[in-house]
Write a protein that holds these residues in place. Structure first.
Motif, mmCIF file in Angstrom:
data_model
loop_
_atom_site.group_PDB
_atom_site.id
_atom_site.type_symbol
_atom_site.label_atom_id
_atom_site.label_comp_id
_atom_site.label_asym_id
_atom_site.label_seq_id
_atom_site.Cartn_x
_atom_site.Cartn_y
_atom_site.Cartn_z
ATOM 1 N N ALA A 28 0.598 -0.882 -0.059
ATOM 2 C CA ALA A 28 -0.044 -0.045 0.146
ATOM 3 C C ALA A 28 1.027 1.158 0.012
ATOM 4 C CB ALA A 28 -0.981 -0.042 1.189
ATOM 5 N N VAL A 29 0.306 2.235 -0.772
ATOM 6 C CA VAL A 29 1.195 3.545 -0.876
ATOM 7 C C VAL A 29 0.511 4.810 -0.441
ATOM 8 C CG1 VAL A 29 2.597 4.948 -2.461
ATOM 9 C CG2 VAL A 29 2.693 2.354 -2.538
ATOM 10 N N PHE A 30 0.886 5.548 0.122
ATOM 11 C CA PHE A 30 0.266 6.901 0.422
ATOM 12 C C PHE A 30 1.321 8.124 -0.019
ATOM 13 C CE2 PHE A 30 -0.164 10.611 3.573
ATOM 14 C CZ PHE A 30 -1.419 10.564 3.410
ATOM 15 N N SER A 31 0.843 9.002 -0.990
ATOM 16 C CA SER A 31 1.635 9.715 -1.445
ATOM 17 C C SER A 31 1.281 11.005 -1.605
ATOM 18 C CB SER A 31 2.107 9.356 -2.851
ATOM 19 O OG SER A 31 3.173 10.074 -3.624
ATOM 20 N N PRO A 32 1.544 11.965 -0.934
ATOM 21 C CA PRO A 32 1.060 13.523 -1.243
ATOM 22 C C PRO A 32 2.201 14.422 -1.661
ATOM 23 C CG PRO A 32 1.921 13.321 1.005
ATOM 24 C CD PRO A 32 2.156 11.964 0.553
ATOM 25 N N ALA A 33 1.544 15.389 -2.496
ATOM 26 C CA ALA A 33 2.566 16.412 -3.409
ATOM 27 C C ALA A 33 1.790 17.705 -3.692
ATOM 28 C CB ALA A 33 2.803 15.610 -4.856
ATOM 29 N N CYS A 34 2.718 18.660 -3.422
ATOM 30 C CA CYS A 34 2.134 20.203 -3.529
ATOM 31 C C CYS A 34 3.258 21.094 -4.383
ATOM 32 C CB CYS A 34 2.193 20.687 -2.136
ATOM 33 S SG CYS A 34 0.926 19.796 -0.980
ATOM 34 N N THR A 35 2.470 21.761 -5.059
ATOM 35 C CA THR A 35 3.410 23.084 -5.676
ATOM 36 C C THR A 35 3.146 24.234 -4.674
ATOM 37 O OG1 THR A 35 3.506 21.987 -7.665
ATOM 38 C CG2 THR A 35 3.767 24.329 -7.641
ATOM 39 N N PHE A 36 3.991 25.031 -4.067
ATOM 40 C CA PHE A 36 3.826 26.111 -3.422
ATOM 41 C C PHE A 36 3.673 27.514 -4.471
ATOM 42 C CE2 PHE A 36 5.659 22.986 -0.429
ATOM 43 C CZ PHE A 36 4.790 22.788 0.217
ATOM 44 N N ALA A 37 2.820 28.311 -3.839
ATOM 45 C CA ALA A 37 2.702 29.693 -4.801
ATOM 46 C C ALA A 37 4.304 30.213 -4.869
ATOM 47 C CB ALA A 37 1.745 30.502 -4.176
ATOM 48 N N GLY A 38 5.185 30.119 -3.779
ATOM 49 C CA GLY A 38 6.631 30.745 -3.824
ATOM 50 C C GLY A 38 7.127 30.202 -4.908
ATOM 51 N N LEU A 39 7.206 28.942 -5.244
ATOM 52 C CA LEU A 39 8.099 28.216 -6.025
ATOM 53 C C LEU A 39 7.017 27.515 -7.105
ATOM 54 C CD1 LEU A 39 10.343 26.388 -3.492
ATOM 55 C CD2 LEU A 39 11.033 28.303 -5.346
ATOM 56 N N PRO A 40 6.363 28.130 -7.953
ATOM 57 C CA PRO A 40 5.301 27.728 -8.988
ATOM 58 C C PRO A 40 6.264 26.866 -9.824
ATOM 59 C CG PRO A 40 6.004 30.061 -9.585
ATOM 60 C CD PRO A 40 6.820 29.690 -8.330
ATOM 61 N N TRP A 41 7.413 26.616 -10.122
ATOM 62 C CA TRP A 41 7.904 25.674 -10.925
ATOM 63 C C TRP A 41 8.414 24.487 -10.361
ATOM 64 C CZ3 TRP A 41 12.748 24.384 -9.448
ATOM 65 C CH2 TRP A 41 13.447 25.454 -8.467
ATOM 66 N N LEU A 42 8.011 24.247 -8.993
ATOM 67 C CA LEU A 42 8.549 22.984 -8.254
ATOM 68 C C LEU A 42 7.676 22.316 -7.628
ATOM 69 C CD1 LEU A 42 11.226 21.383 -7.366
ATOM 70 C CD2 LEU A 42 11.438 22.774 -5.505
ATOM 71 N N GLN A 43 7.223 21.048 -7.702
ATOM 72 C CA GLN A 43 6.479 20.134 -7.101
ATOM 73 C C GLN A 43 7.200 19.360 -5.954
ATOM 74 O OE1 GLN A 43 3.101 18.210 -8.824
ATOM 75 N NE2 GLN A 43 4.073 16.381 -8.297
ATOM 76 N N VAL A 44 6.798 19.462 -4.639
ATOM 77 C CA VAL A 44 7.265 18.778 -3.628
ATOM 78 C C VAL A 44 6.665 17.449 -3.090
ATOM 79 C CG1 VAL A 44 8.437 18.834 -1.272
ATOM 80 C CG2 VAL A 44 8.849 20.746 -3.012
ATOM 81 N N GLY A 45 7.027 16.358 -2.980
ATOM 82 C CA GLY A 45 6.250 15.350 -2.572
ATOM 83 C C GLY A 45 6.990 14.122 -1.687
ATOM 84 N N ALA A 46 6.238 13.175 -1.362
ATOM 85 C CA ALA A 46 6.687 12.127 -0.676
ATOM 86 C C ALA A 46 5.594 10.889 -0.869
ATOM 87 C CB ALA A 46 6.956 12.346 0.699
ATOM 88 N N ALA A 47 6.446 9.645 -0.886
ATOM 89 C CA ALA A 47 5.819 8.424 -0.842
ATOM 90 C C ALA A 47 6.108 7.490 0.258
ATOM 91 C CB ALA A 47 5.928 7.810 -2.134
ATOM 92 N N ILE A 48 5.184 7.113 1.059
ATOM 93 C CA ILE A 48 5.421 6.071 2.120
ATOM 94 C C ILE A 48 4.594 4.907 1.601
ATOM 95 C CG2 ILE A 48 4.888 5.526 4.542
ATOM 96 C CD1 ILE A 48 4.375 8.569 5.117
ATOM 97 N N GLU A 49 5.492 3.738 1.577
ATOM 98 C CA GLU A 49 5.203 2.481 1.111
ATOM 99 C C GLU A 49 4.981 1.409 2.102
ATOM 100 O OE1 GLU A 49 5.887 -0.853 -2.556
ATOM 101 O OE2 GLU A 49 6.997 0.976 -2.546
ATOM 102 N N ARG A 50 4.422 0.649 2.259
ATOM 103 C CA ARG A 50 4.288 -0.562 3.156
ATOM 104 C C ARG A 50 4.112 -1.811 2.373
ATOM 105 N NH1 ARG A 50 6.593 -2.666 7.625
ATOM 106 N NH2 ARG A 50 5.349 -4.354 8.514
ATOM 107 N N SER A 51 4.911 -2.540 2.490
ATOM 108 C CA SER A 51 5.054 -3.643 1.281
ATOM 109 C C SER A 51 5.010 -5.114 2.193
ATOM 110 C CB SER A 51 5.956 -3.751 0.273
ATOM 111 O OG SER A 51 7.262 -3.891 0.858
ATOM 112 N N ARG A 52 4.476 -6.209 2.014
ATOM 113 C CA ARG A 52 4.955 -7.610 2.498
ATOM 114 C C ARG A 52 4.903 -8.476 1.298
ATOM 115 N NH1 ARG A 52 4.124 -9.084 7.524
ATOM 116 N NH2 ARG A 52 3.784 -11.231 8.154
ATOM 117 N N GLU A 53 6.157 -9.236 1.465
ATOM 118 C CA GLU A 53 6.424 -10.091 0.451
ATOM 119 C C GLU A 53 7.065 -11.575 1.319
ATOM 120 O OE1 GLU A 53 9.337 -10.535 -3.474
ATOM 121 O OE2 GLU A 53 9.163 -8.801 -2.614
ATOM 122 N N ASP A 54 6.510 -12.792 0.876
ATOM 123 C CA ASP A 54 6.757 -13.735 1.564
ATOM 124 C C ASP A 54 7.119 -13.986 2.947
ATOM 125 O OD1 ASP A 54 7.197 -14.879 -1.001
ATOM 126 O OD2 ASP A 54 9.505 -14.459 -1.259
#
Length: 261
Positions: free
Chosen positions: A88-114
């Protein structure tokens, strides 16, 4: 005398009686999502606009959020024939008015295998390099790093890519990616050139079809495709089927949502 009619639950149980418990649970979850999705298609009455590929799709687009706007992507993915392997992945991202050319984000992933679970944090940056709406072209630079939160060697790799979007028609967008990835694999450092291509085709205002193929030079190649439902201007729902094109040819099913605010 009334005639006995088996319930839907009993019919489902009889059809899946010979399946292992993990596969029965995975099939039940997938059928539930498909039922909800098809029901929503019949209930859609809101006006919506199509938005660029994102969420669980790997091939990025050349656009970023408008200044002052954010999006939140959430998705759940499971292997079709190995229900115990999922993530499962939870991923927010924003572009701030002061930096209109840059999008800042992150992804938090929880995985289970074997039977082994892992949590990974991936900070992300995406800069708009070129935007020519008159030509239907957008170019960006995207980069991310990956950190495992529950083991000693935290740094797990990073990647950088150039996403390009070309829109030849109002209803059609083509996405192309070229990049480079660095990863640790069982203690070994691996470097790969990466590539990807995909398209988004609008079937009216409420439904978009998305498909992509991507891979690494000398490494994994895969594809994904599925419908995207637009619930108003701020919410999308995805149902994605994907699979590998080499090695084990695993298949997976992903359900996800994107919220813009």
């Amino acid at each position: 005398m009334s005639k006995y009619t088996p319930s839907r639950h009993n019919r489902f149980a009889s059809l899946t009686r010979d399946l292992p418990p993990a596969k029965r649970r995975m099939l039940r979850r997938n059928l539930m999502f498909v039922t909800i999705t098809l029901s929503l298609i019949g209930l859609l009455t809101l006006v919506a606009k199509a938005n660029a590929a994102g969420g669980a799709y790997v091939v990025d687009d050349g656009t970023i959020n408008a200044p002052g706007e954010c999006n939140l992507d959430i998705w759940y993915q499971s292997l079709r024939h190995q229900g115990s392997n999922h993530g499962a992945v939870f991923s927010p991202a924003c572009t701030f008015a002061g930096l209109p050319w840059l999008q800042v984000g992150a992804a938090i992933e929880r995985s289970r295998e074997d039977g082994h679970g892992e949590t990974q944090l991936s900070p992300q940056l995406k800069a708009q390099l070129w935007n020519r709406e008159d030509l239907g072209l957008q170019l960006a630079l995207a980069t991310s790093a990956h950190f495992a939160l529950n083991r000693g060697h935290a740094f797990d790799g990073g990647d950088i890519s150039l996403p390009l979007t070309y829109q030849p028609l109002q209803s059609l967008r083509l996405n192309f990616n070229a990049g480079w990835a660095h990863a640790y694999d069982d203690g070994q450092q691996n470097h790969h050139w990466t590539w990807g291509s995909g398209f988004e085709y609008d079937l009216g205002e409420r439904l978009t079809l998305v498909a992509e193929r991507y891979g690494q030079r000398g490494g994994e190649q895969a594809w994904q495709a599925g419908p995207r439902l637009h619930l108003g201007a701020n919410l999308d729902l995805d149902l994605v089927l994907g699979g590998q094109l080499n090695e084990g040819r695993d298949r997976w099913l992903t359900s996800g949502a994107t919220l813009r605010f």
